[in-house]
Design a protein around this motif. Structure first.
Motif, PDB file in Angstrom:
ATOM      1  N   ASN A 101      41.971  40.897  31.242  1.00 25.43           N
ATOM      2  CA  ASN A 101      42.296  41.251  29.860  1.00 25.43           C
ATOM      3  C   ASN A 101      41.657  42.599  29.519  1.00 25.43           C
ATOM      4  O   ASN A 101      40.893  43.160  30.305  1.00 25.43           O
ATOM      5  N   LYS A 102      41.944  43.120  28.343  1.00 29.38           N
ATOM      6  CA  LYS A 102      41.489  44.471  27.979  1.00 29.38           C
ATOM      7  C   LYS A 102      39.977  44.588  27.909  1.00 29.38           C
ATOM      8  O   LYS A 102      39.409  45.606  28.287  1.00 29.38           O
ATOM      9  N   ILE A 103      39.305  43.551  27.430  1.00 32.60           N
ATOM     10  CA  ILE A 103      37.842  43.604  27.334  1.00 32.60           C
ATOM     11  C   ILE A 103      37.223  43.629  28.731  1.00 32.60           C
ATOM     12  O   ILE A 103      36.297  44.392  28.992  1.00 32.60           O
ATOM     13  N   GLU A 104      37.750  42.798  29.627  1.00 35.90           N
ATOM     14  CA  GLU A 104      37.230  42.783  30.994  1.00 35.90           C
ATOM     15  C   GLU A 104      37.464  44.123  31.690  1.00 35.90           C
ATOM     16  O   GLU A 104      36.626  44.581  32.460  1.00 35.90           O
ATOM     17  N   GLN A 105      38.596  44.739  31.432  1.00 34.87           N
ATOM     18  CA  GLN A 105      38.881  46.031  32.063  1.00 34.87           C
ATOM     19  C   GLN A 105      37.879  47.094  31.627  1.00 34.87           C
ATOM     20  O   GLN A 105      37.579  48.013  32.379  1.00 34.87           O
ATOM     21  N   GLN A 106      37.360  46.968  30.417  1.00 38.40           N
ATOM     22  CA  GLN A 106      36.407  47.960  29.923  1.00 38.40           C
ATOM     23  C   GLN A 106      34.979  47.680  30.393  1.00 38.40           C
ATOM     24  O   GLN A 106      34.233  48.614  30.685  1.00 38.40           O
ATOM     25  N   PHE A 107      34.594  46.394  30.482  1.00 36.52           N
ATOM     26  CA  PHE A 107      33.184  46.081  30.707  1.00 36.52           C
ATOM     27  C   PHE A 107      32.869  45.420  32.039  1.00 36.52           C
ATOM     28  O   PHE A 107      31.727  45.473  32.476  1.00 36.52           O
ATOM     29  N   ALA A 108      33.812  44.768  32.680  1.00 37.00           N
ATOM     30  CA  ALA A 108      33.515  44.044  33.920  1.00 37.00           C
ATOM     31  C   ALA A 108      33.721  44.959  35.130  1.00 37.00           C
ATOM     32  O   ALA A 108      34.733  45.643  35.246  1.00 37.00           O
TER      33      ALA A 108
END
Length: 171
Positions: free
Chosen positions: A69-76
């Protein structure tokens, strides 16, 4: 005058080509499913605990490759490479740099947890199959348009022969 064998005309060759490509795509899909079901070690992750202790996680995939998802793409970190992730199962191995055996009763200070997710690239199976279907559709359009052009040329040839016959008959 030459007679043509209509048994293997243009439409029959197109149909045979389409069936051959369809069989190849089924074989490719089955091979991709078999490859995806194999538990392969995707990566070994090393953590240096102390000066002489190394913790190694041997990880393999236990599920399908999926989009982050978009959050994972930014932080993971596991989504940063390809934007896709897969669930991992890990086994641990503890080594000492001096070659002595590790005593399992000793506690490891600051032991990191095994990674629950890892990065993956599903381009081999999914994208390859999509490309194959794209090619099949293009070849089907090629066959259909070639057949239309072929029939149109025959109709033009027949019409031209009729005009010549009429002009010769009237002269």
């Amino acid at each position: 005058m030459k007679t043509r064998n209509r048994c293997f005309g243009m439409t029959s060759w197109t149909a045979l080509l389409f069936l051959a490509l369809l069989c190849c795509s089924q074989i490719t899909a089955q091979k991709a499913e078999r490859e995806a079901s194999k538990p392969t070690i995707t990566k070994d992750i090393e953590h240096k605990i102390d000066n002489d202790i190394v913790l190694i996680y041997h990880c393999w995939s236990i599920g399908k490759c999926m989009a982050c998802n978009k959050i994972e793409q930014q932080f993971a970190s596991y989504c940063a490479d390809s934007g896709r992730k897969e669930p991992l199962m890990c086994s641990e191995e503890i080594r000492r740099s001096d070659g002595k055996p590790w005593d399992p009763s000793q506690k490891l200070p600051n032991k990191p947890d095994p990674p629950p997710w890892g990065s993956c690239s599903d381009l081999g199976a999914t994208e390859g199959l999509r490309f194959l279907w794209f090619e099949i559709v293009n070849l089907a359009f090629l066959g259909a348009s070639g057949y239309i052009v072929y029939k149109r040329q025959i109709a033009k040839s027949i019409e031209k022969t009729r005009r010549i016959a009429r002009s010769l008959a009237s002269a």
